[in-house]
Design a protein around this motif. Structure first.
Motif, PDB file in Angstrom:
ATOM      1  N   ILE A   2      -2.154   8.758   8.649  1.00  0.00           N
ATOM      2  CA  ILE A   2      -3.431   7.621   8.164  1.00  0.00           C
ATOM      3  C   ILE A   2      -3.480   6.370   9.220  1.00  0.00           C
ATOM      4  CG2 ILE A   2      -2.706   6.208   6.160  1.00  0.00           C
ATOM      5  CD1 ILE A   2      -1.432   8.242   4.606  1.00  0.00           C
ATOM      6  N   PHE A  38      -2.790   9.903  -0.339  1.00  0.00           N
ATOM      7  CA  PHE A  38      -4.016   9.655   0.304  1.00  0.00           C
ATOM      8  C   PHE A  38      -5.221  10.448   0.100  1.00  0.00           C
ATOM      9  CE2 PHE A  38      -1.273   6.283   1.076  1.00  0.00           C
ATOM     10  CZ  PHE A  38      -1.918   4.933   0.298  1.00  0.00           C
ATOM     11  N   SER A  39      -4.886  12.162   0.782  1.00  0.00           N
ATOM     12  CA  SER A  39      -5.572  12.646   1.351  1.00  0.00           C
ATOM     13  C   SER A  39      -6.666  13.515  -0.043  1.00  0.00           C
ATOM     14  CB  SER A  39      -5.720  13.821   2.164  1.00  0.00           C
ATOM     15  OG  SER A  39      -4.459  14.221   1.272  1.00  0.00           O
ATOM     16  N   ASP A  69       1.330  -0.943   0.157  1.00  0.00           N
ATOM     17  CA  ASP A  69      -0.100  -0.071  -0.357  1.00  0.00           C
ATOM     18  C   ASP A  69       1.237   1.511  -0.169  1.00  0.00           C
ATOM     19  OD1 ASP A  69      -2.080  -1.498  -0.020  1.00  0.00           O
ATOM     20  OD2 ASP A  69      -2.776  -1.244   1.820  1.00  0.00           O
ATOM     21  N   SER A 123     -10.411   4.806   6.651  1.00  0.00           N
ATOM     22  CA  SER A 123     -11.445   3.794   5.559  1.00  0.00           C
ATOM     23  C   SER A 123     -13.024   3.734   6.485  1.00  0.00           C
ATOM     24  CB  SER A 123     -10.935   2.505   5.582  1.00  0.00           C
ATOM     25  OG  SER A 123     -11.357   1.758   6.527  1.00  0.00           O
ATOM     26  N   LYS A 124     -14.023   3.644   5.437  1.00  0.00           N
ATOM     27  CA  LYS A 124     -15.052   3.828   5.680  1.00  0.00           C
ATOM     28  C   LYS A 124     -15.726   2.531   6.591  1.00  0.00           C
ATOM     29  CE  LYS A 124     -17.920   4.524   1.389  1.00  0.00           C
ATOM     30  NZ  LYS A 124     -18.400   4.573   0.141  1.00  0.00           N
ATOM     31  N   ILE A 147      -7.193  10.047   7.719  1.00  0.00           N
ATOM     32  CA  ILE A 147      -7.632   9.595   6.607  1.00  0.00           C
ATOM     33  C   ILE A 147      -7.740   7.846   7.707  1.00  0.00           C
ATOM     34  CG2 ILE A 147      -6.961   8.407   4.351  1.00  0.00           C
ATOM     35  CD1 ILE A 147      -4.806  10.778   4.140  1.00  0.00           C
ATOM     36  N   ASN A 176     -11.238  12.686   6.860  1.00  0.00           N
ATOM     37  CA  ASN A 176     -11.010  12.208   5.375  1.00  0.00           C
ATOM     38  C   ASN A 176     -11.521  10.566   4.959  1.00  0.00           C
ATOM     39  OD1 ASN A 176     -10.523  14.818   4.256  1.00  0.00           O
ATOM     40  ND2 ASN A 176      -8.276  14.485   4.789  1.00  0.00           N
ATOM     41  N   CYS A 177     -12.622  10.399   4.667  1.00  0.00           N
ATOM     42  CA  CYS A 177     -12.914   8.951   4.667  1.00  0.00           C
ATOM     43  C   CYS A 177     -12.668   8.037   3.186  1.00  0.00           C
ATOM     44  CB  CYS A 177     -14.582   8.750   4.630  1.00  0.00           C
ATOM     45  SG  CYS A 177     -14.864   7.217   4.571  1.00  0.00           S
ATOM     46  N   ILE A 178     -12.397   7.278   3.179  1.00  0.00           N
ATOM     47  CA  ILE A 178     -11.224   6.366   1.346  1.00  0.00           C
ATOM     48  C   ILE A 178     -11.947   5.131   1.576  1.00  0.00           C
ATOM     49  CG2 ILE A 178      -9.108   7.804   1.643  1.00  0.00           C
ATOM     50  CD1 ILE A 178      -8.029   5.691   2.629  1.00  0.00           C
ATOM     51  N   GLU A 179     -12.569   5.025   0.434  1.00  0.00           N
ATOM     52  CA  GLU A 179     -12.692   3.435   0.245  1.00  0.00           C
ATOM     53  C   GLU A 179     -11.966   2.109   0.179  1.00  0.00           C
ATOM     54  OE1 GLU A 179     -15.564   2.509  -0.556  1.00  0.00           O
ATOM     55  OE2 GLU A 179     -16.209   4.396  -1.904  1.00  0.00           O
ATOM     56  N   GLN A 180     -10.577   2.130   0.299  1.00  0.00           N
ATOM     57  CA  GLN A 180      -9.999   0.789   0.869  1.00  0.00           C
ATOM     58  C   GLN A 180      -9.066   0.857   2.528  1.00  0.00           C
ATOM     59  OE1 GLN A 180      -6.328   2.925  -1.349  1.00  0.00           O
ATOM     60  NE2 GLN A 180      -5.652   1.171  -1.052  1.00  0.00           N
TER      61      GLN A 180
END
Length: 265
Positions: free
Chosen positions: A156, A263-264, A111, A185-186, A183, A211-215
């Protein structure tokens, strides 16, 4: 870099790279004139080699257009400067990896973006901390001490850890932080929302931005106003809280900021 054509070209260019890297004299000569042009006498004194050996190496580098002679001084050509710059980067990357080889060997790096891995030399001065059988919480304790002295955090956060949240909330309540940017994940954000205390302390706090990310990432990065830290997951998917890299120099801070922004953005 994945096409067959490119791989063939890389294999051809490797022969040229090998020609440089397999000669310590050629490498030393490129490095010697990297910042300033030098005459034969200066090169002889610096490299502590006889003139004949140095002249032979210079001639080889002149033949492949990496060094040129101007008056009595030897200097890099434009091609030589580009190659030497990247050679230095390769050496520093190698040094950085080898200095903390236990950390890098033990963890999943998938990652971390390719561009960040190419610039791993920026982490050459970080310190490796690990927990021991006599002090299982050593890495975590050092991490908490560091964030306790910070005023801003960019994190993160790949794990749902009430222990981490507890200290984060304590420091927020003590007015230690001006700003925290997370940061997550959902999946983790959903867990935070389901916990009333965390929901009130973090999501409703104006100093906290999430900040929300998918992964689901396998990278735990923290960047503050005075340090950065990195911890990772084992290759079996479990988070490793026993090993951490900590950096305070400008290069390490730059690397951490670039990873956070990746990632942001």
């Amino acid at each position: 870099m994945t096409t067959i054509q490119t791989k063939k070209e890389l294999n051809e260019e490797f022969k040229n790279v090998k020609y440089i890297l397999t000669s310590s004299m050629r490498i030393k000569l490129l490095l010697a004139v990297y910042e300033n042009s030098k005459n034969l006498e200066e090169l002889r004194k610096e490299l502590k080699k006889p003139s004949a050996t140095i002249l032979h190496g210079l001639k080889e580098l002149e033949n492949i257009n990496l060094i040129k002679k101007s008056q009595k001084y030897y200097e890099l050509t434009s091609n030589g400067y580009l190659l030497t710059t990247n050679m230095i980067k390769l050496i520093e990357n190698w040094y950085s990896i080898n200095r903390n080889k236990t950390f890098w060997n033990n963890h999943d790096l998938t990652d971390i973006p390719e561009e960040m891995l190419k610039n791993i030399y920026l982490l050459k001065d970080v310190e490796y901390e690990n927990s021991t059988t006599s002090d299982l919480s050593n890495a975590f304790t050092k991490y908490i001490k560091l964030i306790s002295k910070s005023t801003e955090l960019q994190i993160i956060l790949p794990i749902y850890s009430e222990n981490h949240f507890k200290h984060m909330i304590r420091l927020l309540n003590e007015e230690k932080f001006k700003k925290i940017e997370l940061i997550v994940s959902k999946r983790i954000l959903k867990s935070i929302k389901q916990n009333t205390d965390l929901n009130n302390a973090l999501l409703k706090n104006k100093k906290v931005k999430i900040n929300c990310i998918e992964q689901d990432l396998k990278v735990f990065l923290t960047r503050s106003n005075n340090f950065m830290s990195l911890s990772l997951f084992f290759k079996d998917g479990l988070y490793d809280d026993s090993q951490i890299l900590i950096g305070k120099d400008e290069n390490a801070m730059k690397w951490a900021l670039n990873l956070f922004r990746f990632f942001s953005d």
